[in-house]
Enzyme design. Structure first.
Site, PDB file in Angstrom:
ATOM      1  N   SER A 141      48.310  51.620  18.526  1.00  0.00           N
ATOM      2  CA  SER A 141      49.927  51.006  18.132  1.00  0.00           C
ATOM      3  C   SER A 141      50.375  51.681  16.331  1.00  0.00           C
ATOM      4  O   SER A 141      51.194  52.453  16.897  1.00  0.00           O
ATOM      5  CB  SER A 141      48.204  49.533  17.096  1.00  0.00           C
ATOM      6  N   ASP A 160      54.013  49.807  19.267  1.00  0.00           N
ATOM      7  CA  ASP A 160      53.213  50.165  20.749  1.00  0.00           C
ATOM      8  C   ASP A 160      53.812  48.244  20.764  1.00  0.00           C
ATOM      9  O   ASP A 160      53.501  47.639  22.207  1.00  0.00           O
ATOM     10  CB  ASP A 160      52.273  50.223  21.063  1.00  0.00           C
TER      11      ASP A 160
END
Length: 588
Positions: free
Chosen positions: A141, A300
């Site tokens: 992420s 992401d």
């Protein structure tokens, strides 16, 4: 025998130097597999993300799935990856995804492996859409560039919750010896069990999110300009496609940040939550192209930050709670306009996590739909949303203050792609009424009551200090007594989700599930303030979240802000005691 020459060389070097300390760091303890899967730095040894630990993790996960699904070999799993890579250890998200695919295929399990980078929400979307047993997304992420992660979804399309994490963890322990062809990921290319869902999902996902598109004609005509940044991650192509699906002109992409780059060269941290630093290049492009709104995804693309140029020429970056208020208002308004049957509202739900603003609760009370709060993290909201949907309820929206939004029932997790395009449609609609996002936010607060929030964190690398700090709160005025006040602020209620105590319940037992392994205490104050202190699952932080909720009609915002600032100062001084505990403040 060396399978990965790069990690092998790192370890060999340490052995040659006799560097016991570093070797202990690499091999002292295995990465812990939790509900968020794995998240660690890429590198050598069992404490890091590398070829071997990915193989071991997937072998364990595979065995656990075999135990849970008799039809695993019929249904299969989906695997996605982002653009992260680590030169010195040879690790990359794509390599890890291929090794994971190889592990499943070697056991006769069909694998839907995306042939190219995708946003994280595409993995839960595919699990649901193709009715698969599970999904894996290889991503860290918005973590620093050396990190990677392995995120796991169950057959219901939501992130796993306990006891699956324990079950998988145990299965990993039992399957550490790599299976015969574990390292040879080229085998998958000729396998009939390998499928590529990329084209299908790129079609179907954008078809599904169009169910949330209500003002196509306004979108076509709008003069509003948007800037989008994907912060060197995966989002660029997909947000462009989402705009197209909504008939909006494409947003201006920040050229230095639109292509994936695992080095994240233009930002210190690739995290749009950190605010203005990450948005510097976006502000410059917006000024140049005359855009009023900036949409920023994390690498992401499962989170979204939004900024808007104010009348004064200043940029306002909305907090996760403010955008949650706007999207909640918008999605409900769109629902109401499209559902003339007033009885349907009794089956409508919105969710948010317990550390997020309670604005949705205020809207729900006034409008007559249901609001529920869950524990922190989208795994709880996704699983609860699925339960409600299975009972025939409509879950319109869920959000958390960490800029995560679930606007579309096709994805039971946060999704920064659909959130970006829905925000753009909302802004375009408001522009036809001569309203900015900021003005509409004020209108929401005027109607449902001001909700002012303030959150921050302290960094602490010593788990003993953290434990002591929370023990002190549980034994504040003698043994087993919580604080009765915090400075001048009287405490009116306490909920401790580590121990399961809740002073507001008749039996003093908390309704939400409790977890001994993480710290979390919520204080309610007599002045309408609420503050939660909790430890982070993925970082060495003690976080706090505070909110002051005023009933509609109390519109002296400056007074409310002052009151909340004083409450937060008292919280830091009396409950955190940063000097005594040597805590490091969040630096802007």
């Amino acid at each position: 025998y060396q399978q990965n020459p790069k990690t092998y060389a790192i370890v060999k070097q340490l052995l040659a130097e006799g560097n016991a300390g570093e070797l202990e760091k690499y091999f002292g303890s295995r990465m812990e597999f939790g509900t968020a899967g794995l998240r660690a730095a890429m590198g050598a040894g069992i404490s890091h993300m590398n070829d071997l630990t990915i193989i071991q993790t997937t072998q364990g996960f595979c065995r656990y799935l075999e135990k849970n699904f008799s039809d695993l070999k019929k249904r299969g799993v989906v695997i996605g990856f982002d653009a992260r890579a680590h030169l010195s250890s040879g690790g990359s998200s794509k390599r890890f995804a291929r090794l994971a695919a190889n592990t499943f295929i070697s056991q006769g399990v069909p694998v839907y492996l995306f042939s190219d980078i995708v946003p994280t929400p595409f993995v839960p979307y595919t699990v649901t859409h193709l009715k698969l047993c599970a999904g894996i997304m290889v991503t860290a992420s918005h973590n620093p560039k050396q990190d990677n992660g392995y995120k796991v979804y169950w057959e219901n399309g939501a992130q796993i919750i306990s006891p699956h994490d324990k079950g998988i963890s145990q299965a990993i322990e039992e399957n550490q010896e790599p299976w015969p062809q574990a390292w040879d990921d080229k085998l998958i290319d000729s396998s009939l069990l390998l499928h590529d869902p990329y084209a299908m999902v790129n079609k179907e996902y954008f078809k599904d999110i169009q169910k949330q598109c209500f003002y196509r004609n306004i979108n076509k005509e709008t003069n509003l300009k948007f800037v989008h940044t994907s912060v060197h991650g995966v989002g660029h192509k997909f947000v462009q496609l989402a705009f197209k699906a909504f008939d909006l002109s494409p947003p201006f992409a920040v050229p230095e940040q639109k292509d994936p780059d695992p080095d994240f060269p233009t930002v210190k941290y690739p995290n749009p939550e950190e605010g203005k630093g990450v948005l510097t290049l976006s502000f410059a492009l917006a000024e140049k192209d005359g855009a009023r709104i900036i949409l920023a995804n994390d690498p992401d693309a499962d989170r979204l930050a939004v900024a808007e140029k104010q009348e004064s020429g200043e940029w306002k970056v909305f907090s996760g709670n403010e955008l949650g208020a706007l999207l909640g208002w918008w999605i409900f308004t769109c629902w109401k306009n499209n559902n003339r049957d007033t009885r349907a509202i009794k089956d409508v739900y919105m969710l948010s996590s317990t550390v997020s603003s309670k604005i949705l609760r205020a809207i729900a009370l006034k409008e007559g739909f249901h609001f529920e709060e869950t524990l922190t993290g989208f795994k709880w909201m996704g699983n609860r949303a699925k339960q409600l949907m299975d009972q025939g309820k409509a879950v319109l929206f869920a959000f958390e203050e960490a800029i995560g939004y679930m606007c579309c029932p096709a994805v039971l997790d946060k999704d920064g792609v659909s959130a970006a395009v829905i925000t753009a449609e909302m802004a375009s609609f408001l522009a036809t009424r001569n309203l900015s996002l900021s003005q509409q936010l004020k209108a929401v607060y005027d109607e449902y009551g001001f909700h002012i929030t303030k959150a921050s964190y302290f960094i602490c690398h010593d788990p003993k200090v953290i434990q002591q700090l929370f023990d002190n709160l549980r034994n504040f005025d003698g043994k087993n007594t919580y604080p009765k006040s915090c400075g001048r602020f009287k405490v009116s209620g306490i909920r401790d989700l580590t121990t399961g105590y809740d002073s507001s319940q008749p039996d003093q037992k908390a309704i939400l599930p409790t977890s001994k392994s993480s710290q979390m205490i919520t204080f309610t104050f007599a002045n309408g303030g609420v503050a939660t202190m909790r430890t982070s699952g993925t970082e060495p932080k003690i976080k706090y979240y505070s909110e002051l909720c005023a009933p509609p009609g109390h519109s002296d915002v400056e007074q409310l802000k002052k009151e909340l600032d004083e409450l937060v100062n008292a919280l830091e001084k009396h409950f955190f005691q940063p000097e005594k505990n040597k805590l490091q403040r969040k630096t802007e």
